[in-house]
Design a protein around this motif. Structure first.
Motif, short mmCIF file in Angstrom:
data_model
loop_
_atom_site.label_atom_id
_atom_site.label_comp_id
_atom_site.label_asym_id
_atom_site.label_seq_id
_atom_site.Cartn_x
_atom_site.Cartn_y
_atom_site.Cartn_z
N SER A 57 36.23 74.19 49.78
CA SER A 57 37.31 73.59 48.98
C SER A 57 37.58 74.53 47.82
CB SER A 57 36.92 72.20 48.48
OG SER A 57 35.78 72.27 47.65
N HIS A 139 42.73 69.75 40.63
CA HIS A 139 42.85 69.21 41.98
C HIS A 139 42.55 70.31 43.00
CE1 HIS A 139 45.26 66.09 39.87
NE2 HIS A 139 44.78 65.31 40.82
N TYR A 140 42.00 69.90 44.14
CA TYR A 140 41.57 70.82 45.18
C TYR A 140 42.46 70.68 46.42
CZ TYR A 140 37.33 71.63 42.45
OH TYR A 140 36.45 71.98 41.46
N THR A 142 41.62 69.84 49.24
CA THR A 142 41.21 68.71 50.08
C THR A 142 41.71 67.37 49.55
OG1 THR A 142 39.13 68.68 48.82
CG2 THR A 142 39.14 69.89 50.91
N GLN A 143 42.37 67.36 48.40
CA GLN A 143 42.76 66.11 47.76
C GLN A 143 44.21 65.74 48.08
OE1 GLN A 143 41.19 67.48 43.72
NE2 GLN A 143 40.75 65.28 43.64
N SER A 144 44.49 64.45 47.95
CA SER A 144 45.84 63.93 48.08
C SER A 144 45.98 62.79 47.09
CB SER A 144 46.11 63.44 49.51
OG SER A 144 47.40 62.91 49.62
N VAL A 145 47.21 62.35 46.87
CA VAL A 145 47.46 61.17 46.04
C VAL A 145 48.44 60.28 46.79
CG1 VAL A 145 46.99 62.28 43.82
CG2 VAL A 145 49.28 62.39 44.79
N GLN A 252 47.91 70.21 48.83
CA GLN A 252 46.91 69.73 49.78
C GLN A 252 47.11 70.48 51.11
OE1 GLN A 252 47.80 66.12 51.77
NE2 GLN A 252 45.66 65.54 52.12
N THR A 254 45.75 70.53 55.06
CA THR A 254 44.98 69.85 56.11
C THR A 254 45.04 70.67 57.39
OG1 THR A 254 46.92 68.56 56.81
CG2 THR A 254 45.48 67.59 55.14
#
Length: 437
Positions: A57, A139-140, A142-145, A252, A254
């Motif tokens: 990450s 924020h990385y 691998t993150q989402s909001v 982000q 994926t």
């Protein structure tokens, strides 16, 4: 594709002659004259390639841009990039101005760069966040909001990187835009907090089927939502006011390898032989994919009669591509690092003859050739010599982009490398040795 042989021909000749006269051959130069020696070339040493997945990450909120797009590949799967950002507030005197009227509200984002196909239409979807981002928060990838299910805006366009404005402009629906304007005039929106209560922020997604990533520079002085308004005089003078993005937008990333040859990579200890993936291995930092290199028979290769020593050792890696204009450039630099059974990076492999620098190679190609001749050439003379003398262990190596070269953009670049069985591009260890003539 022809073999990449001529990139360093002049350098190679100089190295060979220098090695004959001054190389560390462990023989007495007073007993054997240089003109009694001969140089021999060996490229039969087995080099095994495999692909590994090392979970990683990395911070994306420190980048000035956000990525939006997707890339589908039959071998590495689907990679998706979504961007997230919130808006800031600009102090203004709109409530005190008399005789002005609303014109329009436009989301404006400067282009930063692109990776992939920009000749076809790009489908941008803009959703509203369910809560604003914290300004400056880390924020990385691998993150989402959370964001609303239905897009706030849909817009399809062909990216215009060569236009005068170099930005994408998306008009915000009038009902929402006029509501925003009304709250500005009434002073209901008068701070960052009240601004975030109204907008919260945006999630940028794409439904384009094309292999393309667009990067938008949200830290630019021209990026944000711009309010256009006029006065009611005969001149109808036009004015505008920009509300920029907050600091800390992020991306982000994926990856979905389901249905591909690499879906078996589940743990850091897993390694897939290149023979099971169409005689190729991969380096794709954004997907945590790297190539593991092993030379099992390094100390057992057939040496020529009267072998005296090693002058030069070069590891040649050739990306599988047909044209440098294929919109999928490999990384500008790759480095070699010793690794273990966990595929962890231990330390840099020593490079060159002296071993004082790390083994790093730059991607190069020969221009004006009918067939592409390209590759990475690593000088491993010091390392191979030490292994042959029993001074160092013959450890496996990991092929990665050097950390100093890693950016959000460079992480998207991919190298597909052919193994020894590949029909067009092959890995080879080239050894130039000295023997008694």
């Amino acid at each position: 594709m022809q073999t990449f042989l001529r990139l360093a021909l002049l350098v190679l000749v100089c190295l060979l002659f220098s090695a004959c006269m001054n190389g560390d051959l462990d023989v007495g130069q007073s007993l054997i004259q240089p003109d009694e020696m001969q140089i021999q070339y060996i490229d039969t040493v087995t080099v095994n390639l495999s692909t590994v997945m090392v979970p990683d990450s990395f911070i994306t909120s420190s980048d000035s841009s956000v990525l939006v797009g997707r890339w589908t590949d039959a071998q590495t799967g689907l990679m998706q990039a979504n961007g997230f950002a919130s808006l800031s507030y600009t102090t203004n005197d709109l409530p005190d101005q008399k005789g002005i009227r609303f014109d329009s509200l436009v989301l404006e984002m400067d282009y930063a760069y692109s990776v992939g196909d920009t000749l076809n239409s790009f489908a941008l979807q803009i959703h509203q966040l369910q809560k604003p981002l914290e300004s400056g928060a880390v924020h990385y990838n691998t993150q989402s909001v959370a964001y609303t299910t239905q897009p706030l805006i849909r817009k399809s366009f062909i990216p215009q990187f060569k236009s005068a404005t170099r930005q994408v402009r998306v008009r915000i629906p009038d009902v929402l835009a006029r509501s925003f304007y009304t709250k500005l005039i009434s002073k209901e929106i008068n701070s960052v907090e009240t601004m975030n209560d109204f907008w919260k922020g945006f999630a940028f997604l794409s439904a384009s089927p094309n292999n393309v990533f667009l990067a938008f520079n949200l830290s630019s002085a021209n990026s944000g939502i711009r309010l256009y308004y006029r006065n009611n005089e005969i001149s109808q003078t036009a004015y505008n006011l920009l509300f920029p993005f907050q600091t800390g937008p992020f991306t982000q990333l994926t990856n979905d390898r389901q249905g591909t040859g690499l879906q078996a990579l589940q743990r850091a200890t897993d390694a897939l032989s290149s023979r099971t993936t169409q005689n190729s291995s991969f380096v794709l930092p954004a997907a945590s994919l790297y190539t593991r290199i092993e030379i099992p028979s390094l100390t057992q290769f057939v040496k020529p009669e009267d072998f005296l020593g090693l002058n030069l050792a070069e590891l040649l890696l050739e990306p599988i591509r047909r044209d440098v204009r294929d919109n999928a450039p490999p990384p500008a630099e790759l480095g070699l690092y010793f690794t273990n059974t966990q595929n962890e990076t231990i330390e840099a492999v020593p490079g060159n003859t002296s071993g004082e620098s790390s083994a790093v190679a730059t991607y190069s190609y020969l221009p004006n050739e009918i067939e592409l001749q390209d590759g990475y050439v690593f000088n491993l003379t010091n390392h191979i010599n030490r292994v042959l003398r029993g001074e160092s262990a013959n450890r496996p190596m990991l092929l990665k982009v050097p950390s100093g070269s890693l950016t959000l953009r460079s992480r998207l670049q991919r190298a597909v490398l052919g193994n020894r069985q590949n029909t067009t591009d092959r890995v080879r260890l080239k050894l130039y040795v000295t023997s008694d003539a």
